[in-house]
Design a protein around this motif. Structure first.
Motif, PDB file in Angstrom:
ATOM      1  N   LYS A 172     -32.217 -45.254  35.745  1.00 14.70           N
ATOM      2  CA  LYS A 172     -31.441 -44.118  36.191  1.00 14.70           C
ATOM      3  C   LYS A 172     -31.312 -43.039  35.064  1.00 14.70           C
ATOM      4  O   LYS A 172     -31.562 -43.247  33.923  1.00 14.70           O
ATOM      5  N   PRO A 174     -28.846 -41.234  33.836  1.00  9.97           N
ATOM      6  CA  PRO A 174     -27.998 -41.366  32.584  1.00  9.97           C
ATOM      7  C   PRO A 174     -28.723 -42.487  31.555  1.00  9.97           C
ATOM      8  O   PRO A 174     -28.425 -42.228  30.364  1.00  9.97           O
ATOM      9  N   LYS A 177     -31.506 -40.427  29.433  1.00 12.12           N
ATOM     10  CA  LYS A 177     -30.770 -39.661  28.692  1.00 12.12           C
ATOM     11  C   LYS A 177     -30.348 -40.428  27.222  1.00 12.12           C
ATOM     12  O   LYS A 177     -30.400 -40.094  26.237  1.00 12.12           O
ATOM     13  N   LEU A 178     -29.597 -41.488  27.722  1.00 14.38           N
ATOM     14  CA  LEU A 178     -29.112 -42.314  26.548  1.00 14.38           C
ATOM     15  C   LEU A 178     -30.304 -42.803  25.672  1.00 14.38           C
ATOM     16  O   LEU A 178     -30.383 -42.662  24.462  1.00 14.38           O
ATOM     17  N   ARG A 200     -28.221 -49.779  30.838  1.00 16.16           N
ATOM     18  CA  ARG A 200     -27.729 -49.342  29.432  1.00 16.16           C
ATOM     19  C   ARG A 200     -27.623 -50.372  28.429  1.00 16.16           C
ATOM     20  O   ARG A 200     -27.885 -49.980  27.129  1.00 16.16           O
ATOM     21  N   PRO A 230     -18.811 -41.191  31.123  1.00 20.43           N
ATOM     22  CA  PRO A 230     -19.731 -40.339  31.412  1.00 20.43           C
ATOM     23  C   PRO A 230     -18.995 -39.032  31.845  1.00 20.43           C
ATOM     24  O   PRO A 230     -17.691 -38.894  32.347  1.00 20.43           O
ATOM     25  N   ARG A 232     -18.454 -36.468  34.128  1.00 23.60           N
ATOM     26  CA  ARG A 232     -18.628 -35.969  35.593  1.00 23.60           C
ATOM     27  C   ARG A 232     -17.354 -35.530  36.393  1.00 23.60           C
ATOM     28  O   ARG A 232     -16.143 -35.536  35.532  1.00 23.60           O
ATOM     29  N   LYS A 236     -16.806 -32.344  34.086  1.00 23.75           N
ATOM     30  CA  LYS A 236     -18.220 -31.645  34.025  1.00 23.75           C
ATOM     31  C   LYS A 236     -18.014 -30.301  34.611  1.00 23.75           C
ATOM     32  O   LYS A 236     -18.722 -29.548  34.099  1.00 23.75           O
TER      33      LYS A 236
END
Length: 455
Positions: A172, A174, A177-178, A200, A230, A232, A236
């Motif tokens: 996914k 996120p 990006k991690l 993750r 997160p 959001r 966000k």
């Protein structure tokens, strides 16, 4: 015969692209009616209750609590019954007009939100990777009996070079990006999630770090692992708006210290007045009234810079935004047509606004279209600050704490109620003279409420 209809996440009328599932009010097997509240979602602005567009029985909840869902993705399956064949997204039924697809493939508006005008516009999305590994198509020639296909679940991990040159790994956004932030190559990992999706935990477990060797003493041991949240929802949206404003509008901030003792004396008298006994009269209400009066003399602070048209738009109404701190983050609901309200009406509107914001019930439409904002930092015991202008506006006023301080009155030092004001304005729209005049007018009205008779 059962007939299944899927209800996709709608656009609630604020340009919504995604939302988080906060709470389900129904579960599989429950009977639902048209317009019955079935779920609460958190958008970038507020928590919104969604009504059900169909009547029937809940077949399945397709999005668990906490999941972020894009607009148009089904979130619930409902068995509406009927004699037709089972359908995954049947839009031919007349049970409810919301959630159905029209001839052009567009999802109709949600019940209670009204139809949207204009052609349908959808975001361009990247092609999603399949959730599970697809089986290879059957070959025209059967494979030899001596070479059975290996079981993917038990097959050994491919070599490093093969993994690095393989297909795009399943993960996914996120998680991707991690992995980028931690310097982990997703192609070198085997996903532990459903269908081989990289999680993750997979990324974090792949990070190889060497503990720092201290020069002396015992090795450092953290008390607890770092907490990751997160970005959001409200946080966000606020971050995006503040960055856009800070790096678009040239901010100028001016400060003014005011003796507000006369205002506080008037407030004490009005509390016992029959017209004010049922409302909470706060210094913020006086500041709001002062702003509305001062705008008459300096309309520039109630204007907006439009880059696209190359125009400055002077607003005919004051839609007053009030920055409110809530458990979900900072929101700025609006008091519509504040310039038309009396002091009592403003006090009542501010009280209702604060209660609704704290409970997370502010409608998305109530946080759009502001023309001027007040942020009351004084409730936190703060004297003043340099507030950032909300996008689409040209000025914001910070109201500081009211304190007992020594003040010179008629040549004598006496204790007075003193407050600091800070006005940030967009220097493209508001010149220094205009900003100074407006701030001085607000200060004069708070220092001597009787000055309102001269405006």
């Amino acid at each position: 015969m059962s007939r299944i209809k899927h209800f996709p996440l709608p656009d609630t009328g604020e340009g919504l692209t995604e939302a988080e599932i906060v709470k389900w009010h129904v579960g599989p097997g429950d009977t639902v009616e048209v317009n019955q509240t079935i779920v609460e979602i958190e958008t970038v602005k507020a928590v919104v209750e969604l009504p059900c567009p169909y009547a029937g029985t809940v077949s399945d909840l397709l999005a668990p609590v906490g999941q972020v869902v894009e607009v148009g993705v089904p979130i619930i399956a409902i068995d509406v019954g009927g004699d037709g064949p089972p359908s995954e997204a049947d839009g031919s039924s007349s049970d409810a007009g919301a959630g159905q697809e029209s001839d052009n493939g567009r999802v109709a508006a949600l019940v209670g939100y009204g139809a949207r005008t204009g052609p349908a516009r959808r975001r361009t999305r990247k092609q999603a990777a399949p959730a599970r590994p697809e089986r290879p198509a059957a070959s025209a020639s059967p494979a030899p009996a001596t070479a059975p296909a290996p079981d993917p679940a038990t097959a050994p991990a491919p070599p490093e070079a093969e993994r690095r040159t393989g297909t795009v790994p399943l993960a996914k956004p996120p998680v991707r990006k991690l992995a980028k932030d931690l310097g982990v190559d997703l192609r070198s990992l085997r996903g532990s999630g459903p269908g081989g999706v990289i999680t993750r935990d997979d990324v974090e477990n792949a990070v190889v770090t060497e503990p720092e060797v201290p020069t002396s003493g015992a090795p450092f041991q953290p008390e607890a692992p770092d907490r990751r949240v997160p970005v959001r929802g409200v946080r966000k949206a606020t971050a995006q708006a503040m960055v856009r404003s800070a790096f678009t509008a040239p901010h100028v901030t001016e400060f003014l210290t005011v003796d507000v003792t006369p205002m506080m004396d008037l407030r004490a008298r009005l509390r016992n007045h029959p017209d004010f006994r049922d409302v909470r009269l706060t210094p913020l209400a006086f500041a709001a009234k002062a702003v509305c009066l001062a705008v008459r003399r300096t309309p520039d602070v109630n204007a907006a810079w439009e880059e696209e048209s190359g125009e400055i738009v002077y607003k005919s109404s004051v839609h007053l935004g009030i920055a409110a701190a809530t458990p979900r983050g900072l929101v700025v609901p609006k008091v519509r047509d504040a310039h038309r309200l009396t002091l009592r009406e403003l006090a009542s509107a501010l009280e209702n606004l604060a209660t609704t914001a704290r409970e997370g019930r502010t409608a998305p439409a109530d946080m759009l279209g502001g023309t001027f904002t007040i942020t009351n930092v004084g409730v936190f015991g703060v004297d003043t600050g340099t507030p950032i202008i909300n996008p689409g506006e040209s000025a914001i006023l910070a109201l500081g704490a009211i304190r007992d301080m020594p003040w010179v009155v008629d040549g004598q030092i006496v204790p007075r109620k003193v407050c600091q004001l800070a006005l940030s304005f967009d220097h493209r729209v508001v010149d220094g003279q205009q900003g100074s005049q407006f701030l001085a007018d607000v200060g004069a009205l708070l220092a001597d409420p009787g000055m309102a008779l001269t405006f």
